[in-house]
Enzyme design. Structure first.
Site, PDB file in Angstrom:
ATOM      1  N   HIS A  61      10.180   9.077-109.163  1.00  0.00           N
ATOM      2  CA  HIS A  61       9.461   7.917-108.637  1.00  0.00           C
ATOM      3  C   HIS A  61      10.230   7.366-107.440  1.00  0.00           C
ATOM      4  O   HIS A  61       9.653   7.064-106.412  1.00  0.00           O
ATOM      5  CB  HIS A  61       9.290   6.836-109.709  1.00  0.00           C
ATOM      6  CG  HIS A  61       8.480   5.659-109.262  1.00  0.00           C
ATOM      7  ND1 HIS A  61       8.014   4.692-110.118  1.00  0.00           N
ATOM      8  CD2 HIS A  61       8.044   5.273-108.030  1.00  0.00           C
ATOM      9  CE1 HIS A  61       7.338   3.780-109.452  1.00  0.00           C
ATOM     10  NE2 HIS A  61       7.351   4.108-108.175  1.00  0.00           N
ATOM     11  N   GLU A 115       8.424   5.011-100.400  1.00  0.00           N
ATOM     12  CA  GLU A 115       9.726   4.937-101.060  1.00  0.00           C
ATOM     13  C   GLU A 115      10.855   4.824-100.041  1.00  0.00           C
ATOM     14  O   GLU A 115      11.821   4.084-100.257  1.00  0.00           O
ATOM     15  CB  GLU A 115       9.939   6.153-101.965  1.00  0.00           C
ATOM     16  CG  GLU A 115       9.055   6.146-103.199  1.00  0.00           C
ATOM     17  CD  GLU A 115       9.297   4.944-104.096  1.00  0.00           C
ATOM     18  OE1 GLU A 115      10.470   4.646-104.391  1.00  0.00           O
ATOM     19  OE2 GLU A 115       8.318   4.287-104.497  1.00  0.00           O
ATOM     20  N   HIS A 119      12.744   1.303-100.212  1.00  0.00           N
ATOM     21  CA  HIS A 119      14.044   1.451-100.879  1.00  0.00           C
ATOM     22  C   HIS A 119      15.073   2.225-100.052  1.00  0.00           C
ATOM     23  O   HIS A 119      16.233   1.823 -99.977  1.00  0.00           O
ATOM     24  CB  HIS A 119      13.856   2.167-102.222  1.00  0.00           C
ATOM     25  CG  HIS A 119      12.941   1.452-103.159  1.00  0.00           C
ATOM     26  ND1 HIS A 119      13.285   0.299-103.817  1.00  0.00           N
ATOM     27  CD2 HIS A 119      11.662   1.736-103.555  1.00  0.00           C
ATOM     28  CE1 HIS A 119      12.294  -0.107-104.586  1.00  0.00           C
ATOM     29  NE2 HIS A 119      11.288   0.754-104.448  1.00  0.00           N
TER      30      HIS A 119
END
Length: 226
Positions: A61, A115, A119
């Site tokens: 993920h 992502e 992040h």
């Protein structure tokens, strides 16, 4: 030293603290691995990527920088856009090990872009874009979660398994306690959904979690088929 001198000194000290803090503005990573059977077996829609149904295995993920108080930085550098040309050599592995399950069906680049921008940009003090995805793939392989669980008799067969057995199987194999997150299927069964493993700030070694993710799972979880 006069008042003006003290002010300048304090300003320089503050700037020094600010610079040192911003160079590595997080305490650890969560490597978050999700079970596709649980992702798809909910009321929300699930679409296989254009490359076809992913393997029945844990997919990535994300690799998320985090603080010890449970909060996390996000979207740290709007100027550092996702650049697929930097990960050309990783795309085939990403499709297999970091597959998208979002609708409509797509290759996966939107997922990886999200992502990275949310992040990955917060980890640029220790790794560039290529290393962010490469390290994530290596950590996922190092964890080898499905093998760990099946070796302990915990299989994705729609059966129900003790939460403590799931946690201990992973802890015994990797040496550190994981975080476990569950979700519910349409019949309201609690399912094994995501597993969190903590990683040091280099993004390469597993560590004991300074804090585990919030959220509780019941004592028994279904390990959904996929």
């Amino acid at each position: 030293m006069g008042a003006k001198g003290w002010f300048i000194l304090k300003l320089l000290m503050f700037q020094g603290l600010f610079i040192s803090h911003s160079q590595e503005d997080f305490d650890f990573f969560y490597l978050v691995l999700q079970w596709p059977g649980a992702y798809c077996d909910t009321k929300r829609s699930c679409c296989y990527p254009t490359s076809g149904k992913p393997a029945a295995d844990f997919g990535i993920h994300g690799l998320w920088p985090n603080y010890k108080d449970g909060s996390y930085p996000s979207n740290c550098d709007p100027d550092s856009e996702f650049d697929k040309s930097q990960i050309t050599d990783l795309v085939s592995s990403l499709k297999k090990k970091w597959p998208t399950l979002a609708c409509p069906s797509n290759e996966g680049f939107k997922f990886w872009e999200h992502e990275w921008e949310k992040h990955g940009t917060c980890s640029q003090s220790v790794m560039d874009q290529h290393d962010y995805f490469d390290n994530s793939l290596k950590l996922r392989d190092k964890a080898n979660l499905l093998q760990i669980l099946t070796n302990s008799g915990i299989k994705p067969d729609d059966g129900f398994y003790d939460l403590i057995k799931i946690r201990n199987a992973i802890k015994d194999a990797i040496g550190f306690t994981p975080g476990i997150e569950c979700n519910k299927d349409p019949e309201r069964n609690d399912q094994l959904h995501q597993i969190y493993i903590c990683v040091d700030t280099s993004g390469t070694e597993f560590i004991e979690c300074p804090v585990l993710p919030r959220g509780r799972c019941p004592s028994q979880l279904q390990f959904a088929k996929f």
